[in-house]
Design an enzyme around this catalytic site. Sequence first.
Site, PDB file in Angstrom:
ATOM      1  N   ASP A   1      87.024  19.679   6.533  1.00  0.00           N
ATOM      2  CA  ASP A   1      85.926  19.471   7.483  1.00  0.00           C
ATOM      3  C   ASP A   1      86.269  18.352   8.473  1.00  0.00           C
ATOM      4  OD1 ASP A   1      83.457  20.244   8.385  1.00  0.00           O
ATOM      5  OD2 ASP A   1      82.311  19.001   7.011  1.00  0.00           O
TER       6      ASP A   1
ATOM      7  N   ALA B   1      74.022  10.450   9.783  1.00  0.00           N
ATOM      8  CA  ALA B   1      73.322  11.514   9.058  1.00  0.00           C
ATOM      9  C   ALA B   1      73.951  12.839   9.444  1.00  0.00           C
ATOM     10  CB  ALA B   1      71.830  11.510   9.394  1.00  0.00           C
ATOM     11  N   ALA B   2      74.321  13.636   8.446  1.00  0.00           N
ATOM     12  CA  ALA B   2      74.992  14.910   8.720  1.00  0.00           C
ATOM     13  C   ALA B   2      74.252  16.052   8.029  1.00  0.00           C
ATOM     14  CB  ALA B   2      76.451  14.833   8.280  1.00  0.00           C
ATOM     15  N   SER B   3      74.988  17.078   7.621  1.00  0.00           N
ATOM     16  CA  SER B   3      74.352  18.290   7.105  1.00  0.00           C
ATOM     17  C   SER B   3      73.848  18.141   5.674  1.00  0.00           C
ATOM     18  CB  SER B   3      75.340  19.463   7.169  1.00  0.00           C
ATOM     19  OG  SER B   3      76.534  19.140   6.478  1.00  0.00           O
ATOM     20  N   LEU B   4      74.564  17.383   4.841  1.00  0.00           N
ATOM     21  CA  LEU B   4      74.241  17.315   3.417  1.00  0.00           C
ATOM     22  C   LEU B   4      73.734  15.955   2.960  1.00  0.00           C
ATOM     23  CD1 LEU B   4      77.399  19.185   2.014  1.00  0.00           C
ATOM     24  CD2 LEU B   4      75.249  20.169   2.834  1.00  0.00           C
ATOM     25  N   ALA B   5      74.008  14.918   3.727  1.00  0.00           N
ATOM     26  CA  ALA B   5      73.686  13.568   3.264  1.00  0.00           C
ATOM     27  C   ALA B   5      73.558  12.614   4.444  1.00  0.00           C
ATOM     28  CB  ALA B   5      74.774  13.071   2.307  1.00  0.00           C
ATOM     29  N   GLN B   6      73.040  11.420   4.150  1.00  0.00           N
ATOM     30  CA  GLN B   6      72.994  10.348   5.135  1.00  0.00           C
ATOM     31  C   GLN B   6      73.668   9.117   4.550  1.00  0.00           C
ATOM     32  OE1 GLN B   6      68.652  10.653   5.305  1.00  0.00           O
ATOM     33  NE2 GLN B   6      68.499   8.477   4.748  1.00  0.00           N
ATOM     34  N   VAL B   7      74.143   8.234   5.431  1.00  0.00           N
ATOM     35  CA  VAL B   7      74.946   7.090   5.007  1.00  0.00           C
ATOM     36  C   VAL B   7      74.242   5.792   5.400  1.00  0.00           C
ATOM     37  CG1 VAL B   7      77.181   5.944   5.172  1.00  0.00           C
ATOM     38  CG2 VAL B   7      77.052   8.444   5.287  1.00  0.00           C
TER      39      VAL B   7
ATOM     40  N   LYS C   1      76.635   6.829   0.616  1.00  0.00           N
ATOM     41  CA  LYS C   1      76.294   8.190   1.019  1.00  0.00           C
ATOM     42  C   LYS C   1      75.317   8.780   0.003  1.00  0.00           C
ATOM     43  CE  LYS C   1      78.598  12.609   2.084  1.00  0.00           C
ATOM     44  NZ  LYS C   1      79.925  13.277   2.211  1.00  0.00           N
TER      45      LYS C   1
END
Length: 566
Positions: A330, A180-186, A200
Amino acid sequence: VRCGEARARSGVQLSVELGAKMTANGVMSANTPAGAAPATPAAPVPNIAMGMGRAMRAMMAFQQIKADYDTAYKGLDDLSYDELIAHPKMKEVHARGAQKALEVCRANRGIYIKAAQFVASLQGGAGDHGIPRDYVTVLQVLMDHAPHHTFEEIESVFVEDFGKPASELFKEIDKTPIAAASLAQVHRAVLHSGEEVAVKVEYPGLWEMMSSDFGVFHTMAGQMRPGGFDLKWLVEDLQVALTAELDFTHEGKNAERCKQMFAHRKDVKVPAVHWPLCSKRVLTMEYVESARVNDIEELTRMNLRSKDVACKLSSVFAEMTLCHGFVHGDPHAGNVHVRPLPGSPSEPQIVIMDHGLYHTIDDSLRRDFCELVTACILGRRGRIRELGKQFAGPLHRYFPLILSPWFIFGSKIGMAEIKAAKNGSLPPDVKLKDIGDFLVGIHEVEKDNGDNNMLGVLHSMGYTRGLLNDLKLPERNRVKAFGEFATKGTAPDGQRPGSCMSPARITLATNWRKYLELCYVSTSIDVLAVQLNLLVTLSKPKNQAAILAAMGALAAVGYWKLRCSK
């Protein structure tokens, strides 16, 4: 909040216009017929009350952290800066401040987590003079373990985009995200064909949240000018970049371009895209078992040497920048992984993920950049000055130092600058205002060069340098990769790495001039390393005395031999 809303109208208007512009120019989905215009949903209207509330939470934490530092400074006024940052009391303050920053980012999510990821990757060559190690260590958890949504919350995205729940789209799907990051989760899933994939999914409500944040940021940037610098352009650039990242079809196309770019290299893996299960908010890609590129424990478990991994990483991103001009925007540890090369388990294979943001420079600027790197290695001051002015205008003398402290020989230097270069640090006379002037200056130059984003390329290079520092790669190896691909990057189109016309390796048979140039550049880097080591050794007082004594002894022996011969 009402006062903020009144003052923010111009910022809100710009936020809406930029959002609409990015949406209108968005990349078409895989199912859109060629030549058809992409759909243009209405840009979300910023909710200033929401944005101000999130900004106030961050501001309160900032004031608490600042007060903690102010208290800690009392009684330490007589210490030098180096002594101050090494003091045990400061270590405790850094730890408390980093924890508060983490709490704010977890609460606000979105762009705040994106900022934390940047800070956690910013160490570069500045050491604790730049970002205290505690902040880097604490915020690294947000690389791929940020706060995530429940599966029930993200299920709506599948239904809205595909008209079906995830249980019908996939044979299996894990409800707990693997990242899970800044814009989405996987989420890990299995297709009906039996193939494992990584899915994603963009966080619901993210567009409204980020639009509200930027409405406030535009207002703040217009009212605050730290150090006299106008930051509005920085906010606008950031908004354009992040808005592009929110379209996952755009990311899928970037991934395919990157995969094609490195098709000639077995040591690079870009997961394949499964277009039938992709939309603007869902991206389905091949699942690849791998580990963070800077996870030393995992590298040991996989029997991979950290230096080998670092050399591969340096090589891959040097080629990406200097030979292709299409640079991952990134590349933090959550997006750059490694695994053993299939069929050769002792060799590393770099796995590149999250292709939402890329920075581009056109072929002409890329070749000039290659020439500048080569000139810095060979010490051609006239050419360095000429090309440096093209990239950074009147602040050209700082540009080589941003690429590598080893390029200090390209300008007027003293012993202090040589010591800093040997230690991988910026010269002691380079102040914050100089860096600010440099950034503003290079942005002004970019405005005259169309779509070129050299500032974004430098940002990406800072990310990868942080990873290489984690892996403890000597600067000599990093400069070697620069030199190799700067030389290859000026080869004819058919002989550059990734060209469809010939293999990547330049040999005496394919291009003897370029081959000899590669050898010359490599040897020059070795000479540069010897120069730096020798000059730093001579600068130490105890070594100076020993060297003078040895020179005196040699002179005495020579004089005695001369007398004897007479």
